[in-house]
Design an enzyme around this catalytic site. Sequence first.
Site, short mmCIF file in Angstrom:
data_model
loop_
_atom_site.label_atom_id
_atom_site.label_comp_id
_atom_site.label_asym_id
_atom_site.label_seq_id
_atom_site.Cartn_x
_atom_site.Cartn_y
_atom_site.Cartn_z
N SER A 1 21.17 41.50 35.73
CA SER A 1 22.27 41.82 36.63
C SER A 1 22.64 43.23 36.87
CB SER A 1 23.44 40.87 36.12
OG SER A 1 24.67 40.90 36.97
N LYS B 85 48.13 34.73 46.45
CA LYS B 85 48.16 35.90 45.50
C LYS B 85 47.93 35.30 44.12
CE LYS B 85 49.57 39.64 43.55
NZ LYS B 85 48.47 40.94 43.65
#
Length: 230
Positions: free
Chosen positions: A93, A145
């Site tokens: 990764s 949010k």
Amino acid sequence: TAGGSEAEYRAGEGDERVVIVPIEGGIDDEMEDYVWRSFKALDKAPPEAIVLRINSGGGGVTASDQIWHTISQFKDKHPDTTIVASFGGVAASGGYYIACAADHVVAYPSTVTGSIGVVFQTLSVKPALDRIGIEAEALVSGPNKAAGSPLETLEPTQREILQGLVDRFYADFVAVVRENRTSIDPDTWDVVTDGRVFTRRRAYDLGLVDSLVAIRDGLTTATQPPNVKP
């Protein structure tokens, strides 16, 4: 290196200086700052070669990208310094992302590498809270949010927003690999970039790794990277 200073790893009779920059553990802001300070110090006295000793399963997207940029900018400024990425047990990764800045990539016999992709993980404990009668409330400035909050269920619109972030970061990751690892066969591109991990032998066959050697061999051949086969 130890940030802004160097300590002797092994002395030799040659005139050239080879510097090891260890990149171990999770890639985060602290690691990014360490690598930045290391390369800032090396900028004042560039060595013949730099070995990025990578033993990391990845970490933050931003930290990985910043480290890659730091190394790439050093390469542009000091093209005569060879940079070798030497993989330890894991270089996956974000660890592989960083390695894309190297001129040459070598892997240890037990190396696991790849995992080219991005993951955003979350969980929801809301069903459990509902069962025991606990209700969570959040005062938010907008409906998205609190997207990804473990206290709420992920709505379809919120899932689409977060997936868009993952797709954008993934596209950037793939672009870095495509630009820097030209040895990868286009016919195997989907396999290489679907997030799976590889043994060093398989990574070599796919073009993710250039040589199958250990760190000491990598140090010996850093200025003239070989195409070593097992």
